[in-house]
Scaffold this motif. Sequence first.
Motif, mmCIF file in Angstrom:
data_model
loop_
_atom_site.group_PDB
_atom_site.id
_atom_site.type_symbol
_atom_site.label_atom_id
_atom_site.label_comp_id
_atom_site.label_asym_id
_atom_site.label_seq_id
_atom_site.Cartn_x
_atom_site.Cartn_y
_atom_site.Cartn_z
ATOM 1 N N SER A 1 25.725 -24.988 -7.867
ATOM 2 C CA SER A 1 24.627 -24.813 -6.930
ATOM 3 C C SER A 1 24.115 -23.378 -6.943
ATOM 4 C CB SER A 1 25.058 -25.206 -5.514
ATOM 5 O OG SER A 1 26.081 -24.366 -5.047
ATOM 6 N N ILE A 2 25.018 -22.411 -7.080
ATOM 7 C CA ILE A 2 24.609 -21.016 -7.189
ATOM 8 C C ILE A 2 23.924 -20.773 -8.523
ATOM 9 C CG2 ILE A 2 25.558 -18.690 -7.596
ATOM 10 C CD1 ILE A 2 25.131 -19.316 -4.679
ATOM 11 N N ASP A 3 24.413 -21.394 -9.595
ATOM 12 C CA ASP A 3 23.782 -21.231 -10.899
ATOM 13 C C ASP A 3 22.333 -21.719 -10.869
ATOM 14 O OD1 ASP A 3 26.165 -20.258 -11.880
ATOM 15 O OD2 ASP A 3 26.860 -22.217 -12.558
ATOM 16 N N VAL A 4 22.094 -22.811 -10.160
ATOM 17 C CA VAL A 4 20.734 -23.331 -10.039
ATOM 18 C C VAL A 4 19.860 -22.350 -9.266
ATOM 19 C CG1 VAL A 4 19.315 -25.164 -9.024
ATOM 20 C CG2 VAL A 4 21.416 -25.748 -10.232
ATOM 21 N N GLN A 5 20.397 -21.802 -8.171
ATOM 22 C CA GLN A 5 19.640 -20.824 -7.380
ATOM 23 C C GLN A 5 19.300 -19.590 -8.222
ATOM 24 O OE1 GLN A 5 18.367 -21.250 -4.506
ATOM 25 N NE2 GLN A 5 19.695 -22.301 -3.066
ATOM 26 N N VAL A 6 20.275 -19.121 -9.002
ATOM 27 C CA VAL A 6 20.043 -17.950 -9.853
ATOM 28 C C VAL A 6 18.953 -18.242 -10.876
ATOM 29 C CG1 VAL A 6 21.067 -16.466 -11.629
ATOM 30 C CG2 VAL A 6 22.327 -16.941 -9.528
ATOM 31 N N LEU A 7 19.012 -19.424 -11.483
ATOM 32 C CA LEU A 7 17.997 -19.795 -12.467
ATOM 33 C C LEU A 7 16.608 -19.789 -11.850
ATOM 34 C CD1 LEU A 7 17.125 -20.835 -15.227
ATOM 35 C CD2 LEU A 7 17.688 -23.156 -14.458
ATOM 36 N N ARG A 8 16.472 -20.338 -10.654
ATOM 37 C CA ARG A 8 15.167 -20.378 -9.992
ATOM 38 C C ARG A 8 14.686 -18.972 -9.642
ATOM 39 N NH1 ARG A 8 13.239 -25.231 -8.048
ATOM 40 N NH2 ARG A 8 14.566 -27.044 -8.452
ATOM 41 N N LEU A 9 15.618 -18.121 -9.193
ATOM 42 C CA LEU A 9 15.239 -16.743 -8.861
ATOM 43 C C LEU A 9 14.832 -15.974 -10.121
ATOM 44 C CD1 LEU A 9 14.953 -14.736 -6.554
ATOM 45 C CD2 LEU A 9 17.368 -14.132 -6.850
ATOM 46 N N ARG A 10 15.545 -16.223 -11.214
ATOM 47 C CA ARG A 10 15.185 -15.577 -12.483
ATOM 48 C C ARG A 10 13.761 -15.937 -12.902
ATOM 49 N NH1 ARG A 10 20.741 -16.694 -15.914
ATOM 50 N NH2 ARG A 10 21.685 -14.611 -15.667
ATOM 51 N N ARG A 11 13.383 -17.184 -12.727
ATOM 52 C CA ARG A 11 12.046 -17.620 -13.128
ATOM 53 C C ARG A 11 10.961 -16.881 -12.378
ATOM 54 N NH1 ARG A 11 13.420 -24.100 -13.117
ATOM 55 N NH2 ARG A 11 14.395 -24.192 -15.193
ATOM 56 N N LYS A 12 11.303 -16.342 -11.202
ATOM 57 C CA LYS A 12 10.317 -15.625 -10.402
ATOM 58 C C LYS A 12 10.341 -14.117 -10.660
ATOM 59 C CE LYS A 12 10.223 -19.169 -6.837
ATOM 60 N NZ LYS A 12 10.373 -19.538 -5.411
ATOM 61 N N LEU A 13 11.492 -13.603 -11.119
ATOM 62 C CA LEU A 13 11.631 -12.158 -11.301
ATOM 63 C C LEU A 13 11.545 -11.708 -12.753
ATOM 64 C CD1 LEU A 13 14.607 -11.322 -8.870
ATOM 65 C CD2 LEU A 13 12.164 -11.027 -8.442
ATOM 66 N N GLU A 14 11.939 -12.569 -13.663
ATOM 67 C CA GLU A 14 12.068 -12.184 -15.062
ATOM 68 C C GLU A 14 10.782 -12.450 -15.852
ATOM 69 O OE1 GLU A 14 14.790 -10.788 -16.246
ATOM 70 O OE2 GLU A 14 16.470 -11.450 -14.998
ATOM 71 N N ILE A 15 10.553 -11.625 -16.840
ATOM 72 C CA ILE A 15 9.461 -11.877 -17.786
ATOM 73 C C ILE A 15 9.792 -13.095 -18.628
ATOM 74 C CG2 ILE A 15 8.205 -10.962 -19.777
ATOM 75 C CD1 ILE A 15 8.579 -8.175 -18.613
ATOM 76 N N ASP A 16 11.059 -13.162 -19.071
ATOM 77 C CA ASP A 16 11.544 -14.296 -19.858
ATOM 78 C C ASP A 16 12.866 -14.754 -19.252
ATOM 79 O OD1 ASP A 16 12.346 -16.171 -21.667
ATOM 80 O OD2 ASP A 16 12.389 -14.841 -23.407
ATOM 81 N N ALA A 17 12.842 -15.845 -18.493
ATOM 82 C CA ALA A 17 14.044 -16.304 -17.804
ATOM 83 C C ALA A 17 15.139 -16.732 -18.768
ATOM 84 C CB ALA A 17 13.695 -17.473 -16.867
ATOM 85 N N SER A 18 14.758 -17.073 -20.018
ATOM 86 C CA SER A 18 15.771 -17.477 -20.992
ATOM 87 C C SER A 18 16.501 -16.282 -21.588
ATOM 88 C CB SER A 18 15.126 -18.291 -22.117
ATOM 89 O OG SER A 18 14.174 -17.502 -22.831
ATOM 90 N N ALA A 19 15.954 -15.068 -21.402
ATOM 91 C CA ALA A 19 16.605 -13.831 -21.849
ATOM 92 C C ALA A 19 16.591 -12.841 -20.685
ATOM 93 C CB ALA A 19 15.888 -13.260 -23.073
#
Length: 271
Positions: free
Chosen positions: A232-250
């Motif tokens: 559940s935390i991993d999912v939250q982190v992934l969603r937050l990355r998509r909003k903060l990161e230029i490239d969420a996959s890296a």
Amino acid sequence: MESQRRMPGSTEDSESASDDRAYGGDRSGGGEPKAGYILVVDDDPAMRRMVTGYFQDHDVPASAVANGQDMCRYFKGIHPSAIILDLRLGQENGLDLLRQIRSSSDVPIIIMTGHRRDEIDRVIGLELGADDYVTKPFSLRELLARVRAVLRRQEMGRAARSRDPERGGYRFGGWQLERRARQLLDPAGNAVSLTKGEYALLLAFLDAPRRPLTREHLLQATRVHEDIFDRSIDVQVLRLRRKLEIDASAPRVIRTERGVGYVFTLAVEPF
């Protein structure tokens, strides 16, 4: 759920006799619920009687409704202290009701799911703002303990806010988080929406920048019960990355620390 019906306060012999009492006199809509009551939303009459009866046997006022329409009626009167919400409500979607509640209220919500394999529903429920969950069949004693736990956490949060109102915020990498408005602004000054869980997770990172944080730490920081699966935390982190990161996959802002958890890599300036 057959074994649950034979628990103290919820036997088959007592269910019928305690029916009106279990509903707190509100089944017909003619009575008013007591302040501090727990609202159970479930389309199964036996489940409603069992849970409300057990709670009232332990001096916890409780009322119950079968659907979202009746639930909305309660929000026009005395608001419940907490809601126990079944995600499977016949023709209704419990997740839609959860979203509706969260759009206007921060009342603690514990969601109920019917099968342990319904992982996606639990994850989505938590992301939409549920405070905890139980899986059927469950222990009534555990459910009551979880309700009391979320009520304690809410009270502790209110006390903390009264001592230390949310003021100021944080700047990091051109971004800005304003705590009073709970608003995240990107480097161009545009507002970026955050769910309740994403906001709590971002605050946890900003309070401890450049420090590896374990999943257990993040679970506690986002007020998710400790026995909830780490994903559940991993999912939250992934969603937050998509909003903060230029490239969420890296990711470069929130980096995975293998075997530990995550680390927020940017310098953070409180203001």
